[in-house]
Enzyme design. Sequence first.
Site, mmCIF file in Angstrom:
data_model
loop_
_atom_site.group_PDB
_atom_site.id
_atom_site.type_symbol
_atom_site.label_atom_id
_atom_site.label_comp_id
_atom_site.label_asym_id
_atom_site.label_seq_id
_atom_site.Cartn_x
_atom_site.Cartn_y
_atom_site.Cartn_z
ATOM 1 N N TYR A 16 28.895 -7.635 -8.944
ATOM 2 C CA TYR A 16 28.129 -8.839 -8.624
ATOM 3 C C TYR A 16 27.930 -8.933 -7.100
ATOM 4 O O TYR A 16 26.817 -9.183 -6.628
ATOM 5 C CB TYR A 16 28.849 -10.095 -9.144
ATOM 6 C CG TYR A 16 28.173 -11.372 -8.706
ATOM 7 C CD1 TYR A 16 27.097 -11.890 -9.427
ATOM 8 C CD2 TYR A 16 28.559 -12.027 -7.537
ATOM 9 C CE1 TYR A 16 26.443 -13.034 -9.002
ATOM 10 C CE2 TYR A 16 27.906 -13.170 -7.098
ATOM 11 C CZ TYR A 16 26.856 -13.666 -7.843
ATOM 12 O OH TYR A 16 26.198 -14.790 -7.413
ATOM 13 N N SER A 48 29.425 -47.693 -16.223
ATOM 14 C CA SER A 48 30.633 -47.081 -16.778
ATOM 15 C C SER A 48 30.753 -47.509 -18.241
ATOM 16 O O SER A 48 29.953 -48.294 -18.742
ATOM 17 C CB SER A 48 31.854 -47.489 -15.972
ATOM 18 O OG SER A 48 31.978 -48.877 -16.036
ATOM 19 N N LEU A 49 31.766 -46.984 -18.906
ATOM 20 C CA LEU A 49 31.905 -47.243 -20.337
ATOM 21 C C LEU A 49 33.014 -48.247 -20.607
ATOM 22 O O LEU A 49 33.975 -48.349 -19.845
ATOM 23 C CB LEU A 49 32.254 -45.938 -21.070
ATOM 24 C CG LEU A 49 31.242 -44.812 -20.992
ATOM 25 C CD1 LEU A 49 31.808 -43.557 -21.636
ATOM 26 C CD2 LEU A 49 29.953 -45.217 -21.686
ATOM 27 N N GLU A 60 32.639 -36.410 -27.816
ATOM 28 C CA GLU A 60 32.872 -35.299 -26.877
ATOM 29 C C GLU A 60 34.009 -35.686 -25.932
ATOM 30 O O GLU A 60 34.377 -36.862 -25.855
ATOM 31 C CB GLU A 60 31.584 -35.013 -26.088
ATOM 32 C CG GLU A 60 31.227 -36.142 -25.165
ATOM 33 C CD GLU A 60 29.741 -36.255 -24.863
ATOM 34 O OE1 GLU A 60 28.915 -35.912 -25.720
ATOM 35 O OE2 GLU A 60 29.424 -36.718 -23.757
ATOM 36 N N LYS A 99 36.159 -36.768 -22.684
ATOM 37 C CA LYS A 99 35.922 -37.550 -21.476
ATOM 38 C C LYS A 99 36.568 -36.764 -20.337
ATOM 39 O O LYS A 99 37.796 -36.711 -20.215
ATOM 40 C CB LYS A 99 36.554 -38.932 -21.617
ATOM 41 C CG LYS A 99 36.264 -39.844 -20.447
ATOM 42 C CD LYS A 99 36.695 -41.272 -20.757
ATOM 43 C CE LYS A 99 36.292 -42.224 -19.660
ATOM 44 N NZ LYS A 99 36.870 -41.919 -18.362
ATOM 45 N N ASP A 122 37.943 -35.564 -16.886
ATOM 46 C CA ASP A 122 38.617 -36.330 -15.841
ATOM 47 C C ASP A 122 38.313 -35.706 -14.486
ATOM 48 O O ASP A 122 39.037 -34.845 -13.994
ATOM 49 C CB ASP A 122 40.127 -36.316 -16.132
ATOM 50 C CG ASP A 122 40.831 -37.442 -15.414
ATOM 51 O OD1 ASP A 122 40.133 -38.270 -14.789
ATOM 52 O OD2 ASP A 122 42.063 -37.494 -15.463
ATOM 53 N N GLU A 161 30.125 -34.509 -14.845
ATOM 54 C CA GLU A 161 31.409 -34.650 -14.175
ATOM 55 C C GLU A 161 31.785 -33.340 -13.496
ATOM 56 O O GLU A 161 31.720 -32.282 -14.123
ATOM 57 C CB GLU A 161 32.453 -34.980 -15.261
ATOM 58 C CG GLU A 161 33.628 -35.725 -14.784
ATOM 59 C CD GLU A 161 33.399 -37.236 -14.717
ATOM 60 O OE1 GLU A 161 32.285 -37.705 -15.018
ATOM 61 O OE2 GLU A 161 34.346 -37.933 -14.328
ATOM 62 N N TYR A 164 26.636 -34.163 -19.325
ATOM 63 C CA TYR A 164 26.733 -34.741 -20.661
ATOM 64 C C TYR A 164 25.751 -35.873 -20.949
ATOM 65 O O TYR A 164 25.837 -36.517 -21.978
ATOM 66 C CB TYR A 164 28.160 -35.244 -20.904
ATOM 67 C CG TYR A 164 28.716 -36.062 -19.750
ATOM 68 C CD1 TYR A 164 28.177 -37.294 -19.419
ATOM 69 C CD2 TYR A 164 29.766 -35.573 -18.976
ATOM 70 C CE1 TYR A 164 28.666 -38.030 -18.364
ATOM 71 C CE2 TYR A 164 30.270 -36.303 -17.920
ATOM 72 C CZ TYR A 164 29.720 -37.529 -17.615
ATOM 73 O OH TYR A 164 30.198 -38.255 -16.563
ATOM 74 N N LYS A 209 40.496 -43.887 -24.784
ATOM 75 C CA LYS A 209 41.429 -43.406 -23.756
ATOM 76 C C LYS A 209 42.709 -42.867 -24.384
ATOM 77 O O LYS A 209 43.301 -43.523 -25.240
ATOM 78 C CB LYS A 209 41.783 -44.550 -22.804
ATOM 79 C CG LYS A 209 40.582 -45.147 -22.094
ATOM 80 C CD LYS A 209 40.206 -44.340 -20.877
ATOM 81 C CE LYS A 209 41.031 -44.803 -19.709
ATOM 82 N NZ LYS A 209 40.530 -44.247 -18.444
ATOM 83 N N CYS A 239 70.075 -32.149 10.332
ATOM 84 C CA CYS A 239 70.027 -31.505 9.023
ATOM 85 C C CYS A 239 71.072 -32.141 8.113
ATOM 86 O O CYS A 239 72.247 -32.210 8.477
ATOM 87 C CB CYS A 239 70.289 -30.002 9.167
ATOM 88 S SG CYS A 239 70.497 -29.197 7.570
ATOM 89 N N CYS A 281 73.745 -28.942 7.406
ATOM 90 C CA CYS A 281 74.567 -28.314 8.444
ATOM 91 C C CYS A 281 74.686 -29.167 9.704
ATOM 92 O O CYS A 281 75.354 -28.786 10.657
ATOM 93 C CB CYS A 281 74.039 -26.922 8.778
ATOM 94 S SG CYS A 281 72.505 -26.967 9.725
ATOM 95 N N CYS A 323 65.068 -27.568 9.828
ATOM 96 C CA CYS A 323 66.367 -27.134 10.341
ATOM 97 C C CYS A 323 66.181 -25.668 10.730
ATOM 98 O O CYS A 323 65.765 -24.864 9.894
ATOM 99 C CB CYS A 323 67.413 -27.267 9.232
ATOM 100 S SG CYS A 323 68.933 -26.389 9.618
ATOM 101 N N CYS A 365 72.144 -21.950 8.045
ATOM 102 C CA CYS A 365 72.336 -23.208 7.312
ATOM 103 C C CYS A 365 72.507 -22.884 5.830
ATOM 104 O O CYS A 365 71.677 -22.221 5.221
ATOM 105 C CB CYS A 365 71.136 -24.128 7.535
ATOM 106 S SG CYS A 365 71.138 -25.573 6.466
HETATM 107 S S1 IVH Z 1 28.733 -41.055 -20.654
HETATM 108 C C1 IVH Z 1 25.795 -44.426 -20.012
HETATM 109 N N1 IVH Z 1 30.233 -38.980 -21.233
HETATM 110 O O1 IVH Z 1 33.628 -41.620 -17.677
HETATM 111 C C2 IVH Z 1 26.747 -43.360 -20.342
HETATM 112 N N2 IVH Z 1 30.879 -40.325 -19.380
HETATM 113 O O2 IVH Z 1 33.478 -45.007 -17.626
HETATM 114 C C3 IVH Z 1 27.448 -42.867 -19.191
HETATM 115 N N3 IVH Z 1 32.870 -39.486 -18.212
HETATM 116 O O3 IVH Z 1 31.432 -42.958 -15.319
HETATM 117 C C4 IVH Z 1 28.646 -42.061 -19.281
HETATM 118 N N4 IVH Z 1 33.208 -37.719 -19.477
HETATM 119 O O4 IVH Z 1 32.198 -40.536 -15.024
HETATM 120 C C5 IVH Z 1 30.071 -40.035 -20.413
HETATM 121 N N5 IVH Z 1 31.427 -37.086 -21.854
HETATM 122 C C6 IVH Z 1 31.249 -38.123 -21.029
HETATM 123 C C7 IVH Z 1 32.114 -38.376 -19.959
HETATM 124 C C8 IVH Z 1 31.908 -39.501 -19.157
HETATM 125 C C9 IVH Z 1 33.631 -38.382 -18.426
HETATM 126 C C10 IVH Z 1 33.121 -40.456 -17.137
HETATM 127 C C11 IVH Z 1 31.901 -40.850 -16.349
HETATM 128 C C12 IVH Z 1 31.759 -42.321 -16.509
HETATM 129 C C13 IVH Z 1 33.112 -42.741 -17.001
HETATM 130 C C14 IVH Z 1 32.992 -43.827 -18.029
#
Ligand code: IVH
Length: 717
Positions: A60, A106-107, A137, A139, A141, A198, A250, A362, A456, A459, A474, A479
């Site tokens: 590569y 956010s969710l 699917e 979530k 991190d 993410e 996603y 969660k 230390c 010693c 130290c 020691c």
């Molecule tokens: S969907 C409107 N899918 O989790 C839908 N979020 O509080 C938007 N996250 O801010 C989010 N994996 O950063 C979605 N498979 C996934 C995810 C995901 C991680 C995060 C994302 C979001 C937070 C949800």
Amino acid sequence: MYGNDQTRQLQKQSAGFLSLATKKASTVPVKELDALRQVLRFHEYRYYVLNEPLVSDGEYDQLYKLLERTEQADPALITPDSPTQRVGSSLNQGFTTVQHLVPMLSLDNSYNAEDLLDFDRKARELSGLDTIEYCIEPKFDGASISLIYENDKLVRAATRGDGVEGEEITTNIKQIRSIPLTAAFSKYGLQQIEVRGEVIMSKKSFAAYNEQLAAQNLAPLANPRNAASGSLRMKDPKEVGRRSLDAFLYHISFFITDDGWKMSDEGEEKADIKKHLSGNNLLASHSGSLELLWNLGFRSPQKEKRVVKGIQPVIDYCLEFEAGRDDLPYEIDGMVVKVNDVVLQENLGMTSHHPRWAIAFKFKARQATTKLIGAGFQVGRTGAVTPVAKLEPVYLAGVTVSSISIHNEEYIREKDLKIGDTVLIERAGDVIPQIVKSLPELRTGKEKPIAFPKQCPVCKSELYKEEGEAVWRCINIECEAQVVEKMIHFVSKDAMDIKSFGEANVRKFYELGFLKDIPGIYTLPYDQIGALEGFGKKSLDNLQAAIEASKQQPLHRLIYALGIRFVGETTAKTLANAVNHILDFAAKSEEELTQLEDVGVKVAKSIHGFFQNKQNIHMLQQLEKLGLQLQNQKKKAVAAGALTGTTFLFTGTLAKLKRSEAEAMAEAEGGVIVSGVSAKLNYLVVGEDAGSKLEKAKKINTIKIISEDEFLQLMTK
Ligand code: IVH
């Protein structure tokens, strides 16, 4: 993304470019430049998205350099989406704030089956449906990002920020090889599109990264999420490239079709989707969007997702994934459950904070709060004095934690830690627990600062701190603490791996006076140890056998085991490959050492210092007399190998080995890989569907034409 025919075609083109690439200073004709870029993108996809590379890293690199050379010869040929343009040359000058096309919401969270049943009940009530189809699917991190593609090109990447505005981080995002710089959205009638996902750091890269930090005496990060989000805001894009980040995409939050129709998370028009996009369009369902992204070369959770009807199988899948979370190569903190039908999503709409069509499930926390009740100080093998926080014992993801390293003074200041504080701790994957933060809002006023000792703790000699370093040290090499820690490191799993020795025995033998230094490990008084309680004949035999076996450990393990500052396992391998005998280092200058890969001035200085120390040289000579391997066995074998200088060429598809593996095997035996058939070739190894090379070789009767099995026999001789 690439069908079989296309894969074969690209691989063939790749081989063509590769033979050109090996020629010094070669470049490609302008009309083939695009094809070469295609080939590189293809290899990046195989490697970073599928994890199934078809060429070696070295190959590569050669292709990449060929492209780079061609572009450098005429910079006007460079295109912004060229694979060479990932590596930004200039530093980021702060980050500009940009507005998201649609707010990044956010969710809502759920924590158990009841919460999910509730979510489903509400969705059914609102929609009037009996059963809803869901897509589930992981979530991921990490750190959320938004990517905008216009006319198939990545034009902007941004962090989530406050959801309305984020920071523009395009240059850094381009360093992530699983994110394509071009993607053929136009094939699906899309002109502009915003994709969300993410950025993550795998557990393996995270561990390697923390190991690097530790080698520099810097405090490790608590989790891969912090590592990922920190990396995205780094000034130097090259450094981002070194961090081995990855990204899962996603969600499609916005797009404009070729005929100017817009659809977005906020829009009211999702119901029209079928009018604007052909009936079977993938964008009509969430699972379809994931498939579309996958088809275009993104890493979407295509394989991890599951589509089910009704909520019970959703619950089952969430729990199934939770049970297996430790086996995943990356961290997830839960699952995301999404209503699959996009029109139904639209009908369900959102509250002011969250969509009503999706919810996060969660997993059980790997965080806990507890009290910091005191501080102790440990002396490590390099003399570094590490403060350790004593905690009120707390159960956390499978272990009870009662003490935790707090690294150094700076770390204590940064995290604002005081005795008496309530602290939040976290354990990510198989990583040792870390303090995430203290909770100053819970202070009573009785908390006390953590006082660092001046001497230390073992010693009692005075401690020193080098300029620019965070660590007190130290410097008395006699020691006791350092001597013992060095031996513990020497016998440990990643070093000489002397099974059944372990920390406890090192300490015990030291205290009893049976062991005082590293060579002493090989001259233990077994008769006296045998007389100790708890040492039966069997355990003594095992210990003796393990010690004996360790004498054959390869040189790189010994180098690592010596515990030279800044020399981790990777550097140890580099060092081992650079010499025939470990004592060759005694004759190397600092400058010579910096010529080695990844050895900077600081590391070179430390290695040089180690080999200039007479006591260390004496110890190595003793170890050699005791029968340890101080020679580079690999080099020795190659030098003496019957195949040294023999030339090999592989043609056709091998059945048992990857081409790159076979080549590496031949090289390990001293063989040389050549690129074409000529009178200089000794062995042509023929796989299935061999073509012109075989025909050509048949005409030269000095060439030995052998099968893969015959090749393997040759290797084991
Ligand atoms: S969907 C409107 N899918 O989790 C839908 N979020 O509080 C938007 N996250 O801010 C989010 N994996 O950063 C979605 N498979 C996934 C995810 C995901 C991680 C995060 C994302 C979001 C937070 C949800």
